[in-house]
Write a protein that holds these residues in place. Structure first.
Motif, PDB file in Angstrom:
ATOM      1  N   UNK A  36      20.033  -5.474   3.281  1.00 16.10           N
ATOM      2  CA  UNK A  36      19.259  -4.659   2.361  1.00 16.10           C
ATOM      3  C   UNK A  36      18.630  -3.536   3.156  1.00 16.10           C
ATOM      4  N   UNK A  37      18.804  -2.338   2.693  1.00 15.85           N
ATOM      5  CA  UNK A  37      18.187  -1.200   3.359  1.00 15.85           C
ATOM      6  C   UNK A  37      17.199  -0.545   2.406  1.00 15.85           C
ATOM      7  N   UNK A  38      16.041  -0.177   2.936  1.00 14.16           N
ATOM      8  CA  UNK A  38      15.025   0.447   2.117  1.00 14.16           C
ATOM      9  C   UNK A  38      14.611   1.754   2.769  1.00 14.16           C
ATOM     10  N   UNK A  39      14.550   2.783   1.995  1.00 10.95           N
ATOM     11  CA  UNK A  39      14.095   4.075   2.496  1.00 10.95           C
ATOM     12  C   UNK A  39      12.978   4.574   1.582  1.00 10.95           C
ATOM     13  N   UNK A  40      11.935   5.069   2.209  1.00 13.48           N
ATOM     14  CA  UNK A  40      10.823   5.633   1.464  1.00 13.48           C
ATOM     15  C   UNK A  40      10.790   7.126   1.738  1.00 13.48           C
ATOM     16  N   UNK A  41      10.816   7.920   0.681  1.00 16.60           N
ATOM     17  CA  UNK A  41      10.780   9.370   0.838  1.00 16.60           C
ATOM     18  C   UNK A  41       9.378   9.775   1.252  1.00 16.60           C
ATOM     19  N   UNK A  42       9.255  10.296   2.481  1.00 18.56           N
ATOM     20  CA  UNK A  42       7.947  10.724   2.971  1.00 18.56           C
ATOM     21  C   UNK A  42       7.880  12.248   3.111  1.00 18.56           C
ATOM     22  N   UNK A  43       8.879  12.919   2.551  1.00 16.73           N
ATOM     23  CA  UNK A  43       8.882  14.383   2.594  1.00 16.73           C
ATOM     24  C   UNK A  43       8.983  14.889   4.019  1.00 16.73           C
ATOM     25  N   UNK A  44       8.124  15.848   4.366  1.00 13.55           N
ATOM     26  CA  UNK A  44       8.139  16.435   5.708  1.00 13.55           C
ATOM     27  C   UNK A  44       7.182  15.741   6.667  1.00 13.55           C
ATOM     28  N   UNK A  45       6.526  14.700   6.209  1.00 17.11           N
ATOM     29  CA  UNK A  45       5.548  14.005   7.041  1.00 17.11           C
ATOM     30  C   UNK A  45       6.261  13.257   8.168  1.00 17.11           C
ATOM     31  N   UNK A  46       5.721  13.315   9.394  1.00 19.04           N
ATOM     32  CA  UNK A  46       6.356  12.575  10.495  1.00 19.04           C
ATOM     33  C   UNK A  46       6.220  11.063  10.268  1.00 19.04           C
ATOM     34  N   UNK A  47       7.083  10.274  10.894  1.00 13.59           N
ATOM     35  CA  UNK A  47       6.996   8.821  10.731  1.00 13.59           C
ATOM     36  C   UNK A  47       5.623   8.285  11.144  1.00 13.59           C
ATOM     37  N   UNK A  48       5.199   7.269  10.468  1.00 16.13           N
ATOM     38  CA  UNK A  48       3.893   6.671  10.736  1.00 16.13           C
ATOM     39  C   UNK A  48       4.126   5.327  11.419  1.00 16.13           C
ATOM     40  N   UNK A  49       3.485   5.125  12.555  1.00 16.79           N
ATOM     41  CA  UNK A  49       3.599   3.852  13.266  1.00 16.79           C
ATOM     42  C   UNK A  49       2.309   3.059  13.040  1.00 16.79           C
TER      43      UNK A  49
END
Length: 75
Positions: A36-49
């Motif tokens: 199962x793969x999940x992707x969340x559209x975060x627009x232009x925001x950099x990845x959040x750790x």
């Protein structure tokens, strides 16, 4: 369903396999997957750790000691 023939008629597993024939189906292609793969559209925001969860000072000291020891062994 020839694989069910080797199971005793009184075995409850026989009923389960009869209800779900794809579990024992002999094919060359995979038909069932748990991937199962999940992707969340975060627009232009950099990845959040996310931050690591809190640890006691004693646990942090043990972790730091172990990391230091392993890094020293690597050199």
């Amino acid at each position: 369903m020839q694989n069910i023939a080797i199971i005793s008629p009184n075995d409850p597993l026989r009923d389960i396999l009869a209800e779900h024939p794809k579990l024992i189906m002999e094919t060359t292609t995979q038909t069932i997957t748990n991937a199962y793969m999940r992707r969340t559209d975060i627009g232009d925001h950099p990845p959040v750790a996310p931050r690591d969860y809190r640890r006691s000072p004693k646990d942090r000291a043990l972790i730091t000691e172990e990391v230091t020891k392993r890094l020293a062994e690597r050199c």
